[in-house]
Design a protein around this motif. Structure first.
Motif, mmCIF file in Angstrom:
data_model
loop_
_atom_site.group_PDB
_atom_site.id
_atom_site.type_symbol
_atom_site.label_atom_id
_atom_site.label_comp_id
_atom_site.label_asym_id
_atom_site.label_seq_id
_atom_site.Cartn_x
_atom_site.Cartn_y
_atom_site.Cartn_z
ATOM 1 N N VAL A 285 21.331 48.294 43.231
ATOM 2 C CA VAL A 285 21.172 49.489 42.398
ATOM 3 C C VAL A 285 22.295 50.450 42.777
ATOM 4 O O VAL A 285 22.334 50.969 43.899
ATOM 5 C CB VAL A 285 19.798 50.140 42.612
ATOM 6 N N ILE A 286 23.237 50.674 41.834
ATOM 7 C CA ILE A 286 24.392 51.545 42.045
ATOM 8 C C ILE A 286 24.371 52.609 40.963
ATOM 9 O O ILE A 286 24.375 52.290 39.768
ATOM 10 C CB ILE A 286 25.714 50.750 41.989
ATOM 11 N N ASP A 287 24.354 53.854 41.385
ATOM 12 C CA ASP A 287 24.275 54.979 40.437
ATOM 13 C C ASP A 287 23.116 54.799 39.463
ATOM 14 O O ASP A 287 23.246 54.965 38.232
ATOM 15 C CB ASP A 287 25.596 55.127 39.669
ATOM 16 N N LYS A 288 21.939 54.358 39.995
ATOM 17 C CA LYS A 288 20.707 54.171 39.234
ATOM 18 C C LYS A 288 20.791 53.036 38.210
ATOM 19 O O LYS A 288 19.932 52.922 37.328
ATOM 20 C CB LYS A 288 20.298 55.469 38.534
ATOM 21 N N GLN A 289 21.815 52.183 38.324
ATOM 22 C CA GLN A 289 21.961 51.040 37.424
ATOM 23 C C GLN A 289 21.791 49.744 38.209
ATOM 24 O O GLN A 289 22.316 49.610 39.316
ATOM 25 C CB GLN A 289 23.342 51.062 36.750
ATOM 26 N N ARG A 290 21.041 48.793 37.634
ATOM 27 C CA ARG A 290 20.879 47.476 38.267
ATOM 28 C C ARG A 290 22.131 46.642 38.008
ATOM 29 O O ARG A 290 22.559 46.470 36.863
ATOM 30 C CB ARG A 290 19.650 46.748 37.706
ATOM 31 N N GLN B 227 31.113 47.776 35.841
ATOM 32 C CA GLN B 227 32.276 48.654 35.692
ATOM 33 C C GLN B 227 32.134 49.780 36.716
ATOM 34 O O GLN B 227 31.437 50.766 36.498
ATOM 35 C CB GLN B 227 32.338 49.233 34.268
ATOM 36 N N LEU B 228 32.792 49.595 37.873
ATOM 37 C CA LEU B 228 32.703 50.606 38.923
ATOM 38 C C LEU B 228 33.668 51.748 38.639
ATOM 39 O O LEU B 228 34.832 51.528 38.272
ATOM 40 C CB LEU B 228 33.026 49.989 40.279
ATOM 41 N N SER B 229 33.168 52.954 38.845
ATOM 42 C CA SER B 229 34.060 54.126 38.744
ATOM 43 C C SER B 229 34.787 54.379 40.061
ATOM 44 O O SER B 229 35.792 55.086 40.105
ATOM 45 C CB SER B 229 33.225 55.359 38.358
ATOM 46 N N GLN B 230 34.298 53.776 41.162
ATOM 47 C CA GLN B 230 34.933 53.942 42.460
ATOM 48 C C GLN B 230 36.177 53.052 42.567
ATOM 49 O O GLN B 230 36.335 52.069 41.844
ATOM 50 C CB GLN B 230 33.942 53.598 43.587
ATOM 51 N N LYS B 231 36.994 53.391 43.503
ATOM 52 C CA LYS B 231 38.242 52.664 43.746
ATOM 53 C C LYS B 231 38.169 51.991 45.119
ATOM 54 O O LYS B 231 37.348 52.358 45.950
ATOM 55 C CB LYS B 231 39.433 53.629 43.708
ATOM 56 N N PRO B 232 39.051 50.999 45.354
ATOM 57 C CA PRO B 232 39.083 50.382 46.683
ATOM 58 C C PRO B 232 39.247 51.436 47.779
ATOM 59 O O PRO B 232 40.076 52.350 47.659
ATOM 60 C CB PRO B 232 40.279 49.435 46.599
ATOM 61 N N ALA C 72 39.100 43.902 34.282
ATOM 62 C CA ALA C 72 39.180 42.922 33.186
ATOM 63 C C ALA C 72 38.041 41.922 33.269
ATOM 64 O O ALA C 72 37.416 41.563 32.257
ATOM 65 C CB ALA C 72 40.528 42.200 33.221
ATOM 66 N N GLU C 73 37.743 41.451 34.455
ATOM 67 C CA GLU C 73 36.680 40.462 34.636
ATOM 68 C C GLU C 73 35.327 41.108 34.906
ATOM 69 O O GLU C 73 34.330 40.414 35.041
ATOM 70 C CB GLU C 73 37.027 39.539 35.814
ATOM 71 N N ARG C 74 35.310 42.459 34.993
ATOM 72 C CA ARG C 74 34.074 43.201 35.266
ATOM 73 C C ARG C 74 33.441 42.715 36.574
ATOM 74 O O ARG C 74 32.255 42.463 36.664
ATOM 75 C CB ARG C 74 33.079 43.080 34.108
ATOM 76 N N ARG C 75 34.261 42.581 37.594
ATOM 77 C CA ARG C 75 33.805 42.122 38.903
ATOM 78 C C ARG C 75 34.304 43.071 39.982
ATOM 79 O O ARG C 75 35.275 43.825 39.775
ATOM 80 C CB ARG C 75 34.278 40.694 39.186
ATOM 81 N N ALA C 76 33.631 43.005 41.142
ATOM 82 C CA ALA C 76 34.045 43.854 42.261
ATOM 83 C C ALA C 76 33.531 43.238 43.556
ATOM 84 O O ALA C 76 32.592 42.433 43.551
ATOM 85 C CB ALA C 76 33.520 45.272 42.102
#
Length: 349
Positions: A24-29, A46-51, A82-86
């Motif tokens: 759960v990140i920013d209230k999203q599963r 889609q993370l708004s945070q950066k490395p 692009a791949e929606r991964r982190a």
């Protein structure tokens, strides 16, 4: 399209597992597609945070019957928009994430089974490893054991019910084959009165209903005047207060004297059931079997009594006719109505 990534990552120090978890990140599963005791791989995100950014997330370990909520501190290692991964690195000490290591040990031991409804833990209890913020809902092994026991009890009950039903069905078939038989035919009967044609002539019936009273005109016979000495008609009258069972002569047709016109049954007649059996069943009748009658309306009379066994004549030599009690109230209008007669010859009767 912007892809932000850190330089080529070093060889992984810990094995990765594909058993799905949820973060759960920013209230999203967010789906955790692969993980280890040191890091998490996220998909469809889609993370708004950066490395290099640090954040606190809640890791959910969901199994059948239990859910573990584990707040952990992580750092964003790489992001692929692009791949929606982190990829995330776990920053907390091993003591705090020990439950994750235990979950990995269960997977390596073959005690984690994934099916359509989720992840099942076999023969092990996921322990409480976190403080008040992390709670395991139920002990998995107890839940599995309880479900297994309940399933076995239900299965045994179903097997028992089906077995008893099959036994009863087969027993009924065997019982009927050994101890019961049906009559060739049976019908409601009574002593009847037959009205015969008194003279030769053309028969014209009156408007007959279901019953007639004594003295009512049943029919008129149109006579040949030359043969009758000038008399043109003769009336046929009812001999009783009776129910009309049948009309035995076609209307408006010539008939001979002595022919049957109508069959009547008295309204106070004693009604019974006439039953016809193969002659070889005489020995069964001598043993006084239990007799059951089923009428057209579905009403059944059980264990009716035997009234008489009429004498055998040349017309009844191939079948045995017996008279039995009706076992219920009957109406004269039912005379001739078919009945199902069943004989039970079981010795304990």
């Amino acid at each position: 399209m912007v892809v932000t990534a850190v330089p080529k990552r070093r060889e992984r120090e810990f094995p990765r597992f594909k058993i799905p978890l949820v973060a759960v990140i920013d209230k999203q599963r967010v789906t955790v597609c692969d993980w280890s005791v040191a890091g998490l791989g996220l998909s469809d995100v889609q993370l708004s945070q950066k490395p290099g950014d640090r954040l606190t997330i809640e890791l959910l370990i969901e199994t059948q019957g239990s859910t573990l909520r584990l707040p952990i501190n992580v750092m964003v290692v790489w992001v692929d928009h692009a791949e929606r991964r982190a990829g995330l690195q776990i920053l907390d000490a091993a003591e705090k994430t020990a439950i994750l290591a235990e979950f990995a040990d269960l997977y390596l031991a073959g005690r984690l089974v994934q099916n359509d409804t989720g992840v099942l833990v076999l023969g092990n209890q996921v322990a409480h490893k976190e403080d008040g913020k992390a709670s395991v809902v139920g002990a998995q092994s107890s839940a599995v054991a309880g479900e297994g026991l309940a399933g076995r009890i239900v299965g045994l009950a179903v097997f028992l019910v089906v077995g008893l039903a099959a036994f009863a069905f087969l027993s009924s078939i065997v019982y009927k084959r050994l101890f019961t038989f049906d009559a060739v035919s049976a019908n409601v009967a009574a002593e009847t009165t037959t009205v015969y044609q008194p003279r030769d002539g053309v028969v014209e019936f009156a408007a007959l209903g279901d019953s007639v009273r004594q003295g009512d005109r049943i029919a008129t016979i149109a006579l040949d005047q030359a043969a009758s000495g000038g008399q043109s008609t003769v009336d046929v009258l009812s001999p009783c207060d009776c129910h009309v069972v049948s009309v035995d002569h076609p209307a408006a047709t010539f008939g001979r004297a002595g022919g049957r016109l109508v069959t009547l049954v008295g309204k106070d007649a004693n009604l019974y059931v006439s039953v016809r059996l193969p002659f070889r069943r005489l020995a069964n009748i001598a043993d006084q079997p239990r007799i059951s009658l089923t009428y057209l309306g579905g009403e059944t009379a059980e264990d009716v009594g035997l009234i008489s066994v009429p004498k055998v004549t040349e017309y009844t030599a191939t079948q045995l006719e017996i008279h039995v009690q009706a076992g219920r109230q009957l109406d004269p209008s039912m005379v001739g109505q078919p009945v199902l007669a069943t004989f039970d010859t079981a010795p304990w009767h």
